[in-house]
Design a protein around this motif. Structure first.
Motif, PDB file in Angstrom:
ATOM      1  N   LYS A   1      75.199 -24.053  43.011  1.00  0.00           N
ATOM      2  CA  LYS A   1      75.938 -24.260  41.762  1.00  0.00           C
ATOM      3  C   LYS A   1      75.939 -23.030  40.841  1.00  0.00           C
ATOM      4  O   LYS A   1      76.400 -23.107  39.713  1.00  0.00           O
ATOM      5  CB  LYS A   1      75.427 -25.496  41.036  1.00  0.00           C
TER       6      LYS A   1
ATOM      7  N   LYS B   1      80.758 -14.866  30.117  1.00  0.00           N
ATOM      8  CA  LYS B   1      80.523 -16.301  30.071  1.00  0.00           C
ATOM      9  C   LYS B   1      79.031 -16.553  29.943  1.00  0.00           C
ATOM     10  O   LYS B   1      78.235 -15.951  30.663  1.00  0.00           O
ATOM     11  CB  LYS B   1      81.064 -16.972  31.335  1.00  0.00           C
TER      12      LYS B   1
ATOM     13  N   GLY C   1      80.457 -27.542  35.688  1.00  0.00           N
ATOM     14  CA  GLY C   1      80.328 -26.107  35.959  1.00  0.00           C
ATOM     15  C   GLY C   1      81.602 -25.319  35.661  1.00  0.00           C
ATOM     16  O   GLY C   1      81.691 -24.127  35.957  1.00  0.00           O
TER      17      GLY C   1
ATOM     18  N   ASP D   1      82.700 -21.434  34.175  1.00  0.00           N
ATOM     19  CA  ASP D   1      82.854 -20.233  35.015  1.00  0.00           C
ATOM     20  C   ASP D   1      84.347 -19.983  35.263  1.00  0.00           C
ATOM     21  O   ASP D   1      84.823 -18.840  35.229  1.00  0.00           O
ATOM     22  CB  ASP D   1      82.191 -20.438  36.394  1.00  0.00           C
TER      23      ASP D   1
HETATM   24 MG    MG Z   1      77.001 -23.456  35.768  1.00  0.00          MG
END
Ligand code: MG
Ligand code: ADP
Ligand code: ASP
Length: 429
Positions: free
Chosen positions: A210, A7, A152, A155
């Protein structure tokens, strides 16, 4: 050679040069003989820019259209990365979340992945292509609408793909060398953890670190997928997020490793605090207040109720919640004022939360005392406290968060002897 799932975050894909750099890195894995599947985020801060644009156009954009808009960011990245890979002499196929078989529930803005059916990914791999998947998005099983997984969320896309494709582990490439004992942007003396347990990482992510999306860690724990968090800007070994038993495992030299008491200090500036002042001390009052908040679909974090003053039989109830839900909560509570008969409502969004996290605190007394004294020594007043088995959190004034984090970090001897925390990119937005 097996399947490698990688990723790359937005901070690793800031501009055209960065896209080409990432493509070279992906191709290295392909050259080494792996089948490579990559989840990509939107470039740089482009998700924030799309959000700003939406808010300029409409004060309250419909959730469906906001998801349509935001998923465009990841589609731009996936196509550009695929183009850059083809320039290096390899073929790549990009897929949207929906095309890649990422099936979610129907909650716009924070959808949960319920299944991954990676048929198109597998056939593209069989045909020798590198596969690039747009992160942070899927398609709802019920409504067939396009959804996003929450900020986010790429992920989580990556870990879900790793689980569905039976990869050994998932590589998360970002703009720092791994998971550190505190955010290196605030504590430059933070040190990199070689390994951290799923449980500690869950607490770190839930408390505002984060570096990894909370759901991604939940997913990794459920499917037992180790995560390797590392920098896309260096070749250094990063941090392995693994089961607790593997954190305690012997070092490569065969020495037994003693687990650190504290894994790290996290901070969060995204919450607000509401105090309901002068609540009558009667059976059922708290239930009525929190039912109203539940009906408004608000997730609460800390809750504190004081003992009522004997003379008045009135008590105060304070709680924290996401700042974004602050006004909705105040409206829901104001509507209860006659029914519950409280004196007033106070709203404070100038707060921050600091959390100390470590599995070792289960068996070490005195951790709270040391944490609170370090914060006091920094001249910071504690407004609220909450704990779990492996975490202690406090609410403090927002402007004093950095000082309190640094003080707690030093008090637990987490500072590195030499500064090793490099922030290679990103704006921290
Ligand atoms: Mg991130
Ligand atoms: P990406 O664009 O790769 O998804 P993010 O900005 O989402 O990157 O996450 C990486 C950032 O997380 C780092 O730049 C750092 O500022 C922040 N961060 C917060 N807490 C930690 C921590 N404990 N260890 C490492 N990074 C952290
Ligand atoms: N682009 C999305 C965000 O900024 C998803 C991600 O970066 O993982 O939140």
């Amino acid at each position: 050679m097996g399947i490698v799932v990688q990723k790359y975050g937005g901070s690793s894909l800031a501009d055209a040069a960065a896209v080409k750099r990432v493509a070279r890195r992906i191709v290295e894995s392909k050259r080494a003989g792996h089948d490579v599947v990559v989840a990509v985020s939107a470039m740089g801060d482009s998700t924030d820019e799309l959000l700003d644009l939406a808010n300029d156009v409409s004060p309250l954009p419909p959730a469906r259209e906001l998801d349509m808009l935001l998923t465009a960011g990841e589609r731009i990245s996936m196509a550009l990365v695929a183009m850059a890979i083809s320039d290096l002499g390899f073929t790549a196929r990009s897929f949207t979340g929906s095309q890649a078989g990422v099936i979610t529930d129907s909650v716009h803005g924070k959808a949960k992945i319920i299944d991954v059916t990676p048929g198109r990914i597998s056939s593209a791999l069989d045909d020798g292509h590198v596969v690039i998947v747009a992160g942070f998005q899927g398609v709802s099983q019920d409504t067939k609408e396009i959804t996003t997984l929450g900020r986010g969320g790429t992920d989580t896309t990556a870990v879900a793909l790793a689980a569905a494709l039976h990869a050994d582990h998932c590589e998360i490439y970002t703009d720092v060398d791994g998971v550190f004992t505190a955010d290196p942007r605030i504590v430059p003396t933070a040190h990199k953890l070689d390994r951290v347990s799923y449980e500690e990482m869950l607490e770190l992510a839930a408390c505002g670190a984060k570096i990894l999306h909370l759901r991604c860690v939940e997913y990794a724990r459920r499917y037992d997928i180790p995560i390797h968090v590392r920098s896309s800007f260096s070749q250094l070994e990063g941090t392995w997020v693994v089961p607790e038993s593997a954190v305690d495992a012997d070092s490569p030299e065969g020495e037994p490793m003693e687990q650190a008491i504290i894994a790290g200090v996290a901070h969060d500036r995204s919450e607000a605090k509401i105090t309901v002042v002068g609540v009558p001390d009667k059976v059922g009052e708290a239930a009525r207040i929190f039912e109203a908040l539940a009906d408004a679909e608000i997730n609460l974090d800390m809750i504190v109720q004081n003992v009522s003053a004997a003379a008045t039989s009135l008590t105060d109830i304070s709680f924290t919640l996401p700042r974004a839900d602050g006004q909705t909560a105040m409206k829901a509570l104001a509507a209860l004022s006659d029914e519950v008969g409280f004196a007033s409502l106070l709203y404070d969004d100038k707060i921050g939360k600091i959390s100390l996290i470590g599995a070792g605190m289960r068996s070490h007394p005195g951790v709270s005392a040391k944490f609170f004294s370090s914060i006091a020594a920094a001249g910071v007043n504690i407004q609220m406290i909450s704990t779990s088995e492996i975490r202690i959190s406090v609410i403090v004034d927002e402007g004093l968060v950095d000082d309190a984090v640094a003080a707690a970090h030093s008090a637990f001897d987490l500072d590195a002897d030499e500064v090793e925390a490099v922030v290679y990119g990103g704006t921290g937005r």
